[in-house]
Design an enzyme around this catalytic site. Structure first.
Site, PDB file in Angstrom:
ATOM      1  N   ARG A 106       0.883  -1.173   0.000  1.00 27.28           N
ATOM      2  CA  ARG A 106       0.000   0.000   0.000  1.00 27.28           C
ATOM      3  C   ARG A 106       0.915   1.217   0.000  1.00 27.28           C
ATOM      4  NH1 ARG A 106      -5.385   0.713   2.035  1.00 27.28           N
ATOM      5  NH2 ARG A 106      -5.828   2.857   2.693  1.00 27.28           N
ATOM      6  N   HIS A 133      -7.107   1.133  -6.644  1.00 29.83           N
ATOM      7  CA  HIS A 133      -7.324   0.307  -5.448  1.00 29.83           C
ATOM      8  C   HIS A 133      -8.002  -0.991  -5.886  1.00 29.83           C
ATOM      9  CE1 HIS A 133      -7.593  -0.805  -1.402  1.00 29.83           C
ATOM     10  NE2 HIS A 133      -8.292   0.193  -0.885  1.00 29.83           N
ATOM     11  N   GLN A 136      -9.909  -3.368  -3.390  1.00 28.90           N
ATOM     12  CA  GLN A 136     -11.190  -2.818  -2.945  1.00 28.90           C
ATOM     13  C   GLN A 136     -12.290  -3.135  -3.940  1.00 28.90           C
ATOM     14  OE1 GLN A 136     -12.132  -0.907  -0.030  1.00 28.90           O
ATOM     15  NE2 GLN A 136     -14.113  -1.472  -0.897  1.00 28.90           N
ATOM     16  N   ASP A 231     -17.014   8.370  -2.004  1.00 26.02           N
ATOM     17  CA  ASP A 231     -15.705   8.261  -1.369  1.00 26.02           C
ATOM     18  C   ASP A 231     -15.363   9.642  -0.808  1.00 26.02           C
ATOM     19  OD1 ASP A 231     -13.202   7.391  -0.573  1.00 26.02           O
ATOM     20  OD2 ASP A 231     -12.418   7.058  -2.591  1.00 26.02           O
ATOM     21  N   CYS A 272     -16.240   2.897   0.376  1.00 25.25           N
ATOM     22  CA  CYS A 272     -15.064   2.064   0.660  1.00 25.25           C
ATOM     23  C   CYS A 272     -14.555   2.268   2.078  1.00 25.25           C
ATOM     24  CB  CYS A 272     -13.965   2.361  -0.350  1.00 25.25           C
ATOM     25  SG  CYS A 272     -13.517   4.105  -0.441  1.00 25.25           S
ATOM     26  N   ARG A 300     -13.974  -7.294   2.427  1.00 24.45           N
ATOM     27  CA  ARG A 300     -12.544  -7.118   2.158  1.00 24.45           C
ATOM     28  C   ARG A 300     -11.774  -8.352   2.649  1.00 24.45           C
ATOM     29  NH1 ARG A 300      -9.909  -2.347   1.394  1.00 24.45           N
ATOM     30  NH2 ARG A 300      -8.155  -3.778   1.002  1.00 24.45           N
TER      31      ARG A 300
END
Length: 337
Positions: A106, A133, A136, A231, A272, A300
């Site tokens: 990440r 991402h 995700q 988001d 998310c 996730r």
């Protein structure tokens, strides 16, 4: 012969069929997990988790996923490893590859993940960059399939992303069009998906079907939505833009009860996370009956299990009982002297 090395950096690197196969695997692993019977498919395997910024869902989901699968995860952060400081990113990738079976990264810059993958000899999984991402949106697609309106096929689903062109928006626009779904991005013109993203999406549509709409008319956008997604309105390094961004998005692009009332009654809300409650979305929506954000967050974990198994399990060496007995005998004989 071991499986060829593949990384999970961008969903565009995979066909629709490959992505759906991973989605099916995620479903199998989730069912097994719910029955307390998650198979230890990665026994003895290790995951190196590189984090350049804090994380809740990505860190916890990968670490727990590896544990449930019988493996081990190591949390690595700047200051504890030499990642581009006192050692090149390529050298770090080669060293870690000799010690672990898979790397999750990440990073603040997408190039860092690309550099890791270019030098690693084990799979590298992109846990988030400033560009995209992908882990995700694997979770998101799985969640949408779980919560799809009865009778609607994947290709009939209409996804509306409201807000800034974030890294999650980037991944969603590409994933949804890869799947032949209908994707709409509703945002003020200054914050809409850039032309380069739209070009990739339209190339996907030419192969898979579906549709892409980019608009500043949010009310029209949500009118036929099956899922409404938002988001954060700003990313790391954009703090000085917060006043301008709030002025551009508030109140018209906030997900609230008034906007949801313009959508079909079956439309579900997704985020998310983390969320700025009261900014891009209200508490009433986040905690309301149409919100599936915590189902999404849980998924996730199951998505990471599917990705880890898909990319690592075929590459693991499984010795025959005879070979295992041979080495155990040699070592025990050595220790007994």
């Amino acid at each position: 012969m071991s499986e060829p090395l593949r990384h999970f950096i961008d969903t565009q690197d995979f066909s629709r069929e490959e992505l759906l196969r991973i989605i099916d695997l995620i479903g199998l692993l989730k069912e097994a997990d719910k029955d307390g019977a998650c198979p230890k498919l990665l026994t003895g395997a290790s995951l190196g988790m590189i984090f350049e910024e804090p994380s809740t869902r990505t860190r916890v989901s990968f670490e727990v996923a590896m544990t449930k699968l019988g493996g081990h995860a190591l949390y690595l952060k700047p200051g504890e490893i030499h990642l581009g400081a006192r050692e090149s990113t390529g050298d770090t990738a080669q060293v870690i590859s000799r010690m672990v079976d898979v790397i999750e990264a990440r990073t603040l810059k997408h190039q860092t993940v690309l550099d890791l993958a270019a030098h690693a000899t084990v799979p590298v999984i992109n846990g988030l960059t400033d560009y995209n991402h992908p882990t995700q949106v694997m979770c998101d697609l799985f969640t949408m399939i779980e919560h799809a309106p009865p009778g609607k096929t994947l290709a009939e689903l209409k996804i509306v992303f409201v807000g800034d062109a974030t890294n999650v928006c980037s991944s969603l626009i590409m994933m949804c069009t890869r799947m032949g779904m209908h994707f709409t991005h509703a945002a003020p013109r200054r914050y809409q998906a850039p032309d380069a993203w739209q070009a990739i999406a339209r190339a996907n549509i030419a192969q898979s079907g579906g549709a892409l709409t980019v608009t500043d008319d949010v009310v029209s956008a949500v009118r036929d939505a099956d899922f409404i997604y938002t988001d954060l309105w700003w990313w790391i390094g954009q703090e000085n833009e917060i006043p301008d961004r709030k002025a551009a998005f508030m109140p018209g692009y906030q997900i609230n009860d008034a906007l949801l009332a313009r959508a079909p009654s079956h439309a579900k809300f997704m985020h998310c996370l983390p969320a700025s409650r009261g900014v891009e979305v209200t508490d009433a929506v986040m905690d309301g009956p149409r919100s599936i954000i915590f189902d999404q967050a849980e998924n996730r974990l199951h998505a990471e299990k599917g990705l880890l198994v898909h990319f690592v399990h075929p590459r693991l060496k499984t010795p025959s009982p005879e070979l295992a007995s041979y080495h155990r005998g040699r070592i025990e004989s050595f220790l007994s002297v």
